[in-house]
Design a protein around this motif. Sequence first.
Motif, mmCIF file in Angstrom:
data_model
loop_
_atom_site.group_PDB
_atom_site.id
_atom_site.type_symbol
_atom_site.label_atom_id
_atom_site.label_comp_id
_atom_site.label_asym_id
_atom_site.label_seq_id
_atom_site.Cartn_x
_atom_site.Cartn_y
_atom_site.Cartn_z
ATOM 1 N N THR A 40 0.846 -1.174 0.000
ATOM 2 C CA THR A 40 0.000 0.000 0.000
ATOM 3 C C THR A 40 0.892 1.238 0.000
ATOM 4 N N ILE A 41 0.305 2.350 -0.329
ATOM 5 C CA ILE A 41 1.040 3.613 -0.273
ATOM 6 C C ILE A 41 0.451 4.432 0.857
ATOM 7 N N SER A 42 1.286 4.731 1.834
ATOM 8 C CA SER A 42 0.906 5.594 2.949
ATOM 9 C C SER A 42 1.604 6.922 2.753
ATOM 10 N N ARG A 43 1.208 7.914 3.540
ATOM 11 C CA ARG A 43 1.871 9.197 3.406
ATOM 12 C C ARG A 43 1.992 9.890 4.743
ATOM 13 N N VAL A 44 3.088 10.605 4.872
ATOM 14 C CA VAL A 44 3.264 11.519 5.987
ATOM 15 C C VAL A 44 3.285 12.906 5.359
ATOM 16 N N ALA A 45 2.524 13.832 5.941
ATOM 17 C CA ALA A 45 2.370 15.136 5.300
ATOM 18 C C ALA A 45 2.175 16.236 6.336
ATOM 19 N N ALA A 46 2.547 17.433 5.950
ATOM 20 C CA ALA A 46 2.203 18.627 6.717
ATOM 21 C C ALA A 46 0.844 19.093 6.210
ATOM 22 N N LYS A 47 -0.054 19.351 7.119
ATOM 23 C CA LYS A 47 -1.394 19.804 6.733
ATOM 24 C C LYS A 47 -1.506 21.298 6.987
ATOM 25 N N ASN A 48 -2.387 21.945 6.266
ATOM 26 C CA ASN A 48 -2.643 23.371 6.454
ATOM 27 C C ASN A 48 -1.364 24.207 6.363
ATOM 28 N N ILE A 49 -0.632 24.033 5.288
ATOM 29 C CA ILE A 49 0.591 24.811 5.066
ATOM 30 C C ILE A 49 0.234 26.289 4.966
ATOM 31 N N ASN A 50 1.010 27.113 5.644
ATOM 32 C CA ASN A 50 0.789 28.549 5.668
ATOM 33 C C ASN A 50 2.164 29.218 5.694
ATOM 34 N N LEU A 51 2.702 29.549 4.505
ATOM 35 C CA LEU A 51 4.062 30.057 4.368
ATOM 36 C C LEU A 51 4.049 31.567 4.149
ATOM 37 N N PRO A 52 4.581 32.333 5.107
ATOM 38 C CA PRO A 52 4.597 33.786 4.943
ATOM 39 C C PRO A 52 5.550 34.208 3.830
ATOM 40 N N PRO A 53 5.254 35.330 3.161
ATOM 41 C CA PRO A 53 6.128 35.813 2.079
ATOM 42 C C PRO A 53 7.418 36.410 2.637
ATOM 43 N N GLY A 54 8.413 36.536 1.738
ATOM 44 C CA GLY A 54 9.643 37.238 2.069
ATOM 45 C C GLY A 54 10.600 36.499 2.978
ATOM 46 N N GLN A 55 10.500 35.177 3.070
ATOM 47 C CA GLN A 55 11.367 34.392 3.958
ATOM 48 C C GLN A 55 12.322 33.518 3.133
ATOM 49 N N THR A 56 13.593 33.503 3.503
ATOM 50 C CA THR A 56 14.529 32.616 2.810
ATOM 51 C C THR A 56 14.428 31.185 3.335
ATOM 52 N N ARG A 57 13.890 31.023 4.541
ATOM 53 C CA ARG A 57 13.706 29.674 5.099
ATOM 54 C C ARG A 57 12.469 29.672 5.995
ATOM 55 N N VAL A 58 11.478 28.901 5.599
ATOM 56 C CA VAL A 58 10.287 28.685 6.411
ATOM 57 C C VAL A 58 9.965 27.200 6.323
ATOM 58 N N GLU A 59 9.449 26.613 7.405
ATOM 59 C CA GLU A 59 9.238 25.172 7.449
ATOM 60 C C GLU A 59 7.768 24.796 7.638
ATOM 61 N N ALA A 60 7.449 23.604 7.172
ATOM 62 C CA ALA A 60 6.166 22.962 7.436
ATOM 63 C C ALA A 60 6.491 21.568 7.965
ATOM 64 N N LYS A 61 5.716 21.116 8.952
ATOM 65 C CA LYS A 61 6.002 19.829 9.583
ATOM 66 C C LYS A 61 4.738 18.997 9.737
ATOM 67 N N GLY A 62 4.930 17.684 9.759
ATOM 68 C CA GLY A 62 3.823 16.772 9.983
ATOM 69 C C GLY A 62 4.323 15.465 10.561
ATOM 70 N N THR A 63 3.397 14.655 11.079
ATOM 71 C CA THR A 63 3.761 13.364 11.660
ATOM 72 C C THR A 63 2.742 12.295 11.274
ATOM 73 N N LEU A 64 3.186 11.068 11.387
ATOM 74 C CA LEU A 64 2.347 9.884 11.161
ATOM 75 C C LEU A 64 2.793 8.838 12.161
ATOM 76 N N LYS A 65 1.849 8.235 12.864
ATOM 77 C CA LYS A 65 2.182 7.158 13.795
ATOM 78 C C LYS A 65 1.764 5.831 13.179
ATOM 79 N N ILE A 66 2.682 4.861 13.188
ATOM 80 C CA ILE A 66 2.357 3.511 12.711
ATOM 81 C C ILE A 66 1.478 2.864 13.783
ATOM 82 N N PRO A 67 0.211 2.567 13.477
ATOM 83 C CA PRO A 67 -0.691 2.020 14.499
ATOM 84 C C PRO A 67 -0.190 0.693 15.060
ATOM 85 N N ALA A 68 -0.320 0.521 16.365
ATOM 86 C CA ALA A 68 0.114 -0.719 17.016
ATOM 87 C C ALA A 68 -0.608 -1.926 16.426
#
Length: 164
Positions: A40-68
Motif C-alpha cells: 500500500t502507499i501511505s503518506r506523511v504530510a504537513a497539513k494546512n501549510i501557511n508560508l509567509p512571504p519574504g522568507q529565505t527559510r520557512v518550514e512545514a512539519k507533519g507526523t504519522l504514527k504507525i498504528p500498534a
Amino acid sequence: RLFAHRKLVMQLHYNLANGAFPDRTTMDLALAEGVAKEATISRVAAKNINLPPGQTRVEAKGTLKIPAALGSVTVWGVAPHMHTRGTTMDVSSTSGGESTCLVAVPRWNFHWQSFSRYETPLTLPAGSQVAITCGYDTSKETKTITSGESTEDEMCINFLYVTR
C-alpha cells in the motif's frame, strides 16, 4: 488490490505555465492473481501549510504514527513531493529512542516527482513515529502561500511504499 468491476482513477496535475500541449499520458497496468504481500502507499504530510512571504527559510512539519494494530511495516521506497518553493525535505522515524532517516533531500528539484526504492527495505516497528520537515524559500513572494493542488500552491508530502 483491485476488485472486479471497480473503477481505477489516475490523477494528473497539468501545469499550463508554458502553454497547452496535447496529452500523451499512458499507463501500463499488469494484473496478477495474487502477491506474496499486499503493498500500500501511505503518506506523511504537513497539513494546512501557511508560508509567509519574504522568507529565505520557512518550514512545514507533519507526523504519522504507525498504528500498534498493524504490527511492524516494511518500507520499500519513498516519493517526496513538494512544489516550486520547496528547498529541503527530511523524513525520519523514531521508535524506542532510536531515529532512522527515511529521506534526506538537501536541494529539492520540482522535477523529481517519482518513487525511489531502497536497496535494502526498512522495517518500522508498530508505534513508530514518522516525522516530515519541509523547507521553503518564499523570499520572492508577496503573499502567503498555502497548501493546495496547484503548482502555485505548496505541498509537503512523502509517500511510503509499504507492506505488513
